[in-house]
Enzyme design. Structure first.
Site, PDB file in Angstrom:
ATOM      1  N   TYR A   1       0.829  -1.203   0.000  1.00 59.91           N
ATOM      2  CA  TYR A   1       0.000   0.000   0.000  1.00 59.91           C
ATOM      3  C   TYR A   1       0.860   1.249   0.000  1.00 59.91           C
ATOM      4  O   TYR A   1       2.075   1.196   0.249  1.00 59.91           O
ATOM      5  CB  TYR A   1      -0.945   0.002   1.200  1.00 59.91           C
ATOM      6  CG  TYR A   1      -0.295   0.354   2.524  1.00 59.91           C
ATOM      7  CD1 TYR A   1      -0.457   1.623   3.086  1.00 59.91           C
ATOM      8  CD2 TYR A   1       0.480  -0.573   3.214  1.00 59.91           C
ATOM      9  CE1 TYR A   1       0.129   1.951   4.297  1.00 59.91           C
ATOM     10  CE2 TYR A   1       1.069  -0.250   4.424  1.00 59.91           C
ATOM     11  CZ  TYR A   1       0.897   1.012   4.960  1.00 59.91           C
ATOM     12  OH  TYR A   1       1.493   1.331   6.161  1.00 59.91           O
TER      13      TYR A   1
ATOM     14  N   ARG B   1      -8.212 -20.646  -0.912  1.00 59.54           N
ATOM     15  CA  ARG B   1      -7.077 -20.367  -0.042  1.00 59.54           C
ATOM     16  C   ARG B   1      -5.962 -21.363  -0.331  1.00 59.54           C
ATOM     17  O   ARG B   1      -6.167 -22.580  -0.253  1.00 59.54           O
ATOM     18  CB  ARG B   1      -7.498 -20.455   1.421  1.00 59.54           C
ATOM     19  CG  ARG B   1      -6.393 -20.071   2.405  1.00 59.54           C
ATOM     20  CD  ARG B   1      -6.896 -20.089   3.837  1.00 59.54           C
ATOM     21  NE  ARG B   1      -5.842 -19.696   4.761  1.00 59.54           N
ATOM     22  CZ  ARG B   1      -4.937 -20.526   5.271  1.00 59.54           C
ATOM     23  NH1 ARG B   1      -4.964 -21.805   4.932  1.00 59.54           N
ATOM     24  NH2 ARG B   1      -4.014 -20.079   6.109  1.00 59.54           N
TER      25      ARG B   1
ATOM     26  N   LYS C   1       6.550  -2.045   1.733  1.00 66.66           N
ATOM     27  CA  LYS C   1       5.408  -1.452   2.433  1.00 66.66           C
ATOM     28  C   LYS C   1       4.192  -2.364   2.301  1.00 66.66           C
ATOM     29  O   LYS C   1       3.274  -2.116   1.519  1.00 66.66           O
ATOM     30  CB  LYS C   1       5.117  -0.046   1.897  1.00 66.66           C
ATOM     31  CG  LYS C   1       4.218   0.787   2.822  1.00 66.66           C
ATOM     32  CD  LYS C   1       4.159   2.235   2.345  1.00 66.66           C
ATOM     33  CE  LYS C   1       3.208   3.067   3.186  1.00 66.66           C
ATOM     34  NZ  LYS C   1       3.695   3.270   4.567  1.00 66.66           N
TER      35      LYS C   1
ATOM     36  N   ARG D   1       8.068   3.961  -4.921  1.00 69.24           N
ATOM     37  CA  ARG D   1       8.150   2.978  -3.830  1.00 69.24           C
ATOM     38  C   ARG D   1       7.132   1.860  -4.028  1.00 69.24           C
ATOM     39  O   ARG D   1       7.415   0.690  -3.736  1.00 69.24           O
ATOM     40  CB  ARG D   1       7.955   3.651  -2.482  1.00 69.24           C
ATOM     41  CG  ARG D   1       8.186   2.698  -1.308  1.00 69.24           C
ATOM     42  CD  ARG D   1       8.174   3.406   0.024  1.00 69.24           C
ATOM     43  NE  ARG D   1       6.879   4.026   0.304  1.00 69.24           N
ATOM     44  CZ  ARG D   1       6.646   4.786   1.374  1.00 69.24           C
ATOM     45  NH1 ARG D   1       7.598   5.008   2.256  1.00 69.24           N
ATOM     46  NH2 ARG D   1       5.448   5.315   1.577  1.00 69.24           N
TER      47      ARG D   1
ATOM     48  N   GLU E   1      12.492   2.474  13.933  1.00 71.44           N
ATOM     49  CA  GLU E   1      11.564   3.503  13.450  1.00 71.44           C
ATOM     50  C   GLU E   1      10.322   3.501  14.321  1.00 71.44           C
ATOM     51  O   GLU E   1      10.232   2.740  15.288  1.00 71.44           O
ATOM     52  CB  GLU E   1      11.194   3.248  11.984  1.00 71.44           C
ATOM     53  CG  GLU E   1      10.557   1.893  11.741  1.00 71.44           C
ATOM     54  CD  GLU E   1      10.405   1.556  10.267  1.00 71.44           C
ATOM     55  OE1 GLU E   1      10.481   2.463   9.431  1.00 71.44           O
ATOM     56  OE2 GLU E   1      10.207   0.360   9.969  1.00 71.44           O
TER      57      GLU E   1
END
Length: 291
Positions: free
Chosen positions: A38, A106, A155, A57, A187
């Site tokens: 995301y 799945r 991310k 990114r 972070e």
């Protein structure tokens, strides 16, 4: 004024829909495996901040996970602008998520390469994004062990542990948490971490251990242009507690002063001169470069 929340228009796989009508399969890998990435882009004055950095990114994250790039930069820009317009968004955030798609059932194995990624975008109105009250008072953080997976540079939507760390902070009467690994700060839960000592900005160097922040990259560029020295090196919680100032950066926070870490006041216990200047500098420069 932003559109009412329940009338918000979202984007899903080529369609603009009221949020109440948007549907995704229960077998989508973003849902069952957190197999998705995301980006969050800030919007000020109806314009997008650091858009090209976010797209770059996104493409890197997709490449690292082997997820097919679903849209060009130009198509993504058109969608972002269309959602800003349809939702009358002047100040807030635009969330973009791309999952590997619906595998039909799945299965731990990735689906066939011809399965189309799922693309979702939606807006979030944040009227006080620029004039955030916390920017005037600063935030308090606590330290927690960094128990996330090793590829924090990608991310992904695997945000359970950061969410838990946010809740730990709330329970402790703080605003956020800083992760600590091997004795050093990595972070924040959704931001990069910094301290200021002797007028120098100190922040951890880029690696797989931290997210390569888009706001981080832009701010450090602006800081260097303003002749502020930047040092990329590890630091401990104890060093942060002895620092002159501390702050975080992120798309939803810009530059946010940190005034307390694990109950210890940083400097005067109020937002520092450097953090205040950097916030003003970032907002000014980002506004000029917004598209």
């Amino acid at each position: 004024m932003s559109a009412m929340h329940n009338n918000r228009i979202v984007y899903l796989n080529g369609e603009y829909l009221p949020e109440s009508e948007a549907r995704i399969s229960i077998f989508d890998r973003g849902f069952v495996f957190a197999d998705a990435v995301y980006e969050v882009t800030s919007v000020i004055d109806g314009k997008l901040l650091d858009f090209d950095g976010h797209v770059a990114r996104l493409e890197r994250s997709l490449g690292e996970l082997g997820i097919r790039k679903p849209l060009t930069r130009e198509a993504l820009l058109d969608i972002h602008r269309e959602l800003v317009a349809r939702n009358e968004l002047t100040q807030g955030l635009l969330y973009l998520q791309v999952s590997r798609g619906n595998s039909g059932d799945r299965d731990f194995l990735f689906p066939a390469e011809d399965v189309a990624p799922t693309v979702v975008l939606f807006t979030q109105s944040v009227p006080n994004l620029v004039d955030a009250p916390k920017a005037r008072t600063g935030i308090k953080v606590i330290s927690v062990p960094d128990l996330r997976w090793g590829r924090r540079d990608i991310k992904t939507v695997q945000l359970l542990y950061p969410s838990m760390a946010k809740m730990m902070a709330k329970k402790a009467g703080a605003d956020d948490s800083w992760f600590v690994q091997d004795g050093f700060v990595t972070e924040g839960t959704a931001n990069n971490a910094y301290i200021v000592m002797g007028g120098r900005i100190i922040t951890r160097a880029l690696s797989n251990d931290i997210l390569h922040g888009i706001t981080r990259a832009a701010l450090l560029g602006y800081a260097r242009e303003a002749q502020i020295e930047v040092v990329e090196m590890n630091f401990t919680i104890e060093q942060a507690q002895r620092a002159d100032e501390a702050f975080i950066t992120g798309a939803s926070t810009f530059v946010m002063p940190v005034v307390e870490i694990d109950g210890v006041k940083i400097g005067s216990g109020e937002p520092g001169r450097v953090a205040i200047r950097l916030r003003e500098l970032y907002i000014h420069e980002a506004r000029k470069a917004a598209i």
